[in-house]
Design a protein around this motif. Structure first.
Motif, mmCIF file in Angstrom:
data_model
loop_
_atom_site.group_PDB
_atom_site.id
_atom_site.type_symbol
_atom_site.label_atom_id
_atom_site.label_comp_id
_atom_site.label_asym_id
_atom_site.label_seq_id
_atom_site.Cartn_x
_atom_site.Cartn_y
_atom_site.Cartn_z
ATOM 1 N N ARG A 15 9.924 7.498 5.789
ATOM 2 C CA ARG A 15 9.717 7.054 7.176
ATOM 3 C C ARG A 15 10.897 6.248 7.689
ATOM 4 N NH1 ARG A 15 3.741 5.019 8.226
ATOM 5 N NH2 ARG A 15 4.599 5.088 10.320
ATOM 6 N N THR B 94 -2.990 2.882 5.628
ATOM 7 C CA THR B 94 -2.547 3.566 6.846
ATOM 8 C C THR B 94 -3.029 2.849 8.097
ATOM 9 O OG1 THR B 94 -4.341 5.103 6.391
ATOM 10 C CG2 THR B 94 -2.135 5.894 5.990
ATOM 11 N N THR C 50 -11.426 4.258 4.688
ATOM 12 C CA THR C 50 -10.404 4.932 3.869
ATOM 13 C C THR C 50 -9.003 4.559 4.349
ATOM 14 O OG1 THR C 50 -10.733 6.851 5.267
ATOM 15 C CG2 THR C 50 -11.801 6.895 3.130
ATOM 16 N N ASP C 51 -8.831 4.494 5.662
ATOM 17 C CA ASP C 51 -7.516 4.116 6.191
ATOM 18 C C ASP C 51 -7.177 2.669 5.854
ATOM 19 O OD1 ASP C 51 -7.186 6.583 7.240
ATOM 20 O OD2 ASP C 51 -7.696 6.043 9.297
ATOM 21 N N HIS C 52 -8.220 1.843 5.745
ATOM 22 C CA HIS C 52 -8.010 0.442 5.392
ATOM 23 C C HIS C 52 -7.546 0.320 3.946
ATOM 24 C CE1 HIS C 52 -8.427 -3.810 5.444
ATOM 25 N NE2 HIS C 52 -9.508 -3.860 4.709
ATOM 26 N N VAL C 53 -8.203 1.091 3.067
ATOM 27 C CA VAL C 53 -7.900 0.987 1.639
ATOM 28 C C VAL C 53 -6.491 1.484 1.335
ATOM 29 C CG1 VAL C 53 -8.523 1.892 -0.620
ATOM 30 C CG2 VAL C 53 -10.298 1.071 0.922
ATOM 31 N N ASP C 54 -6.097 2.622 1.913
ATOM 32 C CA ASP C 54 -4.772 3.153 1.541
ATOM 33 C C ASP C 54 -3.629 2.594 2.393
ATOM 34 O OD1 ASP C 54 -4.771 4.595 3.906
ATOM 35 O OD2 ASP C 54 -5.477 6.438 2.986
ATOM 36 N N HIS D 9 0.825 -1.211 0.000
ATOM 37 C CA HIS D 9 0.000 0.000 0.000
ATOM 38 C C HIS D 9 0.855 1.255 0.000
ATOM 39 C CE1 HIS D 9 -3.721 -2.088 0.608
ATOM 40 N NE2 HIS D 9 -3.208 -2.777 1.607
ATOM 41 N N ALA D 10 0.257 2.338 -0.523
ATOM 42 C CA ALA D 10 0.935 3.623 -0.484
ATOM 43 C C ALA D 10 1.096 4.068 0.967
ATOM 44 C CB ALA D 10 0.143 4.655 -1.268
ATOM 45 N N ALA D 11 0.073 3.783 1.797
ATOM 46 C CA ALA D 11 0.100 4.125 3.229
ATOM 47 C C ALA D 11 0.369 5.605 3.473
ATOM 48 C CB ALA D 11 1.091 3.255 3.997
ATOM 49 N N VAL D 12 -0.055 6.439 2.553
ATOM 50 C CA VAL D 12 -0.014 7.887 2.785
ATOM 51 C C VAL D 12 -1.403 8.434 2.488
ATOM 52 C CG1 VAL D 12 2.423 8.312 2.373
ATOM 53 C CG2 VAL D 12 0.872 8.182 0.429
ATOM 54 N N LYS D 13 -1.754 9.545 3.138
ATOM 55 C CA LYS D 13 -3.069 10.136 2.904
ATOM 56 C C LYS D 13 -2.970 11.094 1.714
ATOM 57 C CE LYS D 13 -5.978 9.015 5.096
ATOM 58 N NZ LYS D 13 -6.708 7.715 5.121
#
Lengths: 246, 199, 221
Positions: free
Chosen positions: B141, C79, C73-77, B80-84
């Motif tokens: 990070r 985070t 939304t946090d699940h999908v991206d 995942h990109a794991a960034v907003k």
């Protein structure tokens, strides 16, 4: 000590539980039939006609045991689900899954018979009586549990998510029950109480008890049948199931 | 420091792998290889403690994982990109650090972003950046939180030549200072040494 | 503790960048409550009698609207995955997210309720009780709802399922919340209702984040 733990956990594996359940089922069916025959005989032929309610009251011989069972099954379901979550024993989670439809059936039966009873007694199919309302909410909780398990594809995740929901439900049931009762007394519309059977005759109590036992035996039998089906479905890729089905 | 033994994992009815074990000491890294669908990502998720294993154990510094201590020592960067998308790289980095309980100053965050070649992009919303740039925001990070174990799943994907070299250098530096790393990739990695594990 | 506040700040900042999503729930609340007089008729006595129930049911449904987004939304991206692996306890971060959800979806309803109550001819003291009841009740809705949101995370038809799971659990809050206002209008003491709401809130503050965290870890497996 160690020995006995191993002994008990032996039945926690689907492979050894499957034949055990198969051996037990006929006995529970037989017991259910016997208790039902005795209970129905007492409730139809022995119990006297009620002075105020006439013959119609006899539906409580189904209604009350069904209400008891529906609440009790939710507790048992939550117990197995919690056990499955804590100890990671697969059969407990399957047991919880197998109990849910029976619990929903009992809740629905209790609502249906309550409505049938209410029509001649109160002149309405539905009265916002505290017990009936709680029973309706209980039915929603059962349906929610079944819907959640059905919506999750991975059985392991479905078991665990269902277990958390069942445990949250068990914590909430007393709160819901209490709040509905409070709500009911605040709005003093219906003061009739289903359980306020004026001076229940000894024979009526016996009939109800026997019917309750019959419902118990039926619930256990049908839950075991269902758990066997669930075991076969989930373990279909294993060797022992291929042998068992042959 | 990290001892993994007897790991087994299945997805649905399919057994992905069984009896996987390895151990890593300070300064060592593991290259997890295998075809698509062989369970590389699943293995990573088991090791970091996101999924429970069917069997086996993972021991970090002599203690069973997952534990809060293990998470303090761990950075995991997955697919995942794991960034907003709605936040800027700077905000992303500082908030992610704050969630981890680290107070990251603006200048430190900025320095990390510049090191990863995002100078001039730090105030743009991440949504307008390219896939490779988003990846770099995430990789920043690695610079902002000290951790002994880096678990990087396909970290070299979507990166250009310069970024691949940069990440390779970062990992090499991490290993030199006594860190550990677990990497997955189909290609050969620009990091010297390393144990191999083929699934 | 700083991680908790950081989560709240993060979710508020994200909502600020997507204002429309927050405002949807608030508009929904306003529109639904305005529909009832149109459907029932403008008779003031009747409207006053049903006002607490309507405002509470509308608040229940409005809170429900924001719930699917709480973790989705946090699940999908990805985070959420990072939160689960963070050195900070996941329960703390989850509690922060629930508080942010309440600030965004619950608090606006509390602030709007007195104004909407005027539409139903509630007097000042009844409006005060309504606001107080919602102030105690809406955090409870966010807390219970978070469990449902976590359980249905990434599940087919999650939104509808979420309503099915959560609404029965909302019933006690509805009964005591609306009951407080009704009791007050009927000239009775509402403090019993309010203390029970507060007691349920205290219970939920302890248990809901824990159950939500457990459900999230399962959803992430």
């Amino acid at each position: 000590m160690r020995q006995s733990i191993i002994h008990w956990f032996r039945f926690a594996s689907p492979q050894s539980f499957y034949p055990l359940a198969g051996r037990l089922i006929p006995w529970f069916w037989a017991a259910a039939a016997l208790f039902a025959i005795a209970g129905l005989w007492i409730s139809f032929f022995v119990a006297p006609t009620d002075a105020q309610q006439g013959e119609g009251y006899r539906i409580i011989f189904v209604h009350v045991p069904a209400s008891w069972m529906s609440m009790f099954i939710y507790m048992v379901m939550a117990f197995w689900a919690g056990l499955g979550l804590a100890l990671n024993t697969r059969v407990s989670a399957m047991m919880a899954q197998a109990l849910a439809p029976t619990g929903a059936l009992m809740a629905a039966l209790s609502l249906w018979t309550g409505a049938l009873w209410g029509k001649p007694m109160w002149g309405a199919w539905w009265v916002w009586d505290a017990r009936l309302t709680s029973e309706l909410i209980l039915l929603f909780l059962f349906l929610g549990f079944m819907a959640l398990q059905a919506a999750i594809d991975d059985p392991r995740r479905a078991d665990k998510a269902g277990a958390i929901l069942a445990l949250v439900g068990v914590v909430n049931i007393p709160i819901i029950y209490f709040s509905v009762k409070w709500w009911n007394t605040l709005h003093q519309g219906s003061t009739i109480n289903l359980n306020k059977a004026p001076s229940m005759a000894q024979t009526m109590l016996w009939g109800m008890l026997l019917m309750a036992l019959a419902f118990w035996m039926y619930s256990i039998a049908i839950a075991l049948v269902r758990v066997r089906a669930i075991i076969l479905e989930r373990e279909r890729h294993t060797e022992w199931v291929k042998h068992a089905v042959e | 420091m990290l001892n993994v033994s007897g790991l087994a994992c299945s997805r649905g009815e399919r057994r992905l792998f069984a009896d996987v074990g390895f151990s890593l000491a300070a300064g060592e890294w593991l290259h997890v290889q295998g075809e698509n669908g062989s369970g590389k990502t699943s293995l990573m998720r088991l090791v970091v403690g996101l999924s429970p294993a069917d069997a086996g154990e993972i021991v970090w510094r002599g203690e069973q994982t997952p534990s809060q201590e293990f998470r303090r020592d761990l950075i995991y960067l997955g697919h995942h990109a794991a960034v907003k998308e709605d936040l800027t790289p700077l905000e992303n980095l500082r908030l992610a650090a704050a969630l981890d309980g680290v107070d990251l100053s603006e200048s430190d965050a900025l320095a990390a972003l510049i090191r990863l070649g995002l100078r001039g992009r730090e105030e743009l919303p991440v949504r307008v950046l390219s896939a490779g740039q988003k990846r770099r925001v995430l990789l920043a990070r690695l610079l902002t939180r000290p951790a002994h174990l880096w678990v990087l799943d396909e970290a070299f994907n979507a990166l250009d030549v310069a970024a691949v070299k940069l990440l390779g250098d970062l990992i090499a530096g991490h290993l030199e200072s006594g860190g550990l790393a677990i990497l997955t990739s189909h290609q050969p990695l620009p990091v010297p040494g390393g144990k191999a594990l083929v699934l | 503790m700083s991680a908790f506040l950081a989560t709240v700040k993060r979710d508020l900042l994200l909502a600020l960048r997507r204002k429309s999503e927050v405002l949807t729930a608030v508009f929904f609340f306003v529109i639904v409550t305005s529909l009832f007089p149109l459907g029932i008729g403008p008779e003031a006595v009747l409207l006053k009698k049903i006002a607490p129930g309507i405002l509470w049911v509308a608040a229940l449904l409005a809170t429900l609207l924001g719930l699917p987004r709480l973790f989705a939304t946090d699940h999908v991206d990805g985070t959420l995955e990072q939160m689960a692996l963070s050195p900070s306890p996941l329960g703390l971060l989850v509690a922060g997210k629930i508080l942010a959800h309440w600030l965004l979806c619950g608090l606006p309803l509390v602030l709007l309720a007195p104004i909407l109550g005027l539409q139903f001819d509630l007097d000042a003291s009844a409006l005060g009780i309504l606001t107080l009841a919602l102030l105690l009740g809406t955090p409870l809705l966010s807390l219970i709802g978070s469990i449902g949101a976590a359980l249905t995370l990434g599940v087919r038809g999650g939104g509808v399922l979420l309503a099915l799971l959560v609404l029965p659990l909302y019933i006690p809050a509805l009964i005591f919340g609306a009951g407080a206002v009704e009791a007050h209008i009927a000239g009775l003491d509402a403090s019993g209702h309010l203390s029970l709401l507060a007691a349920m809130l205290a219970l939920a503050v302890f248990f809901a984040p824990w159950a939500t965290t457990a459900a999230l870890r399962i959803a992430l497996e």
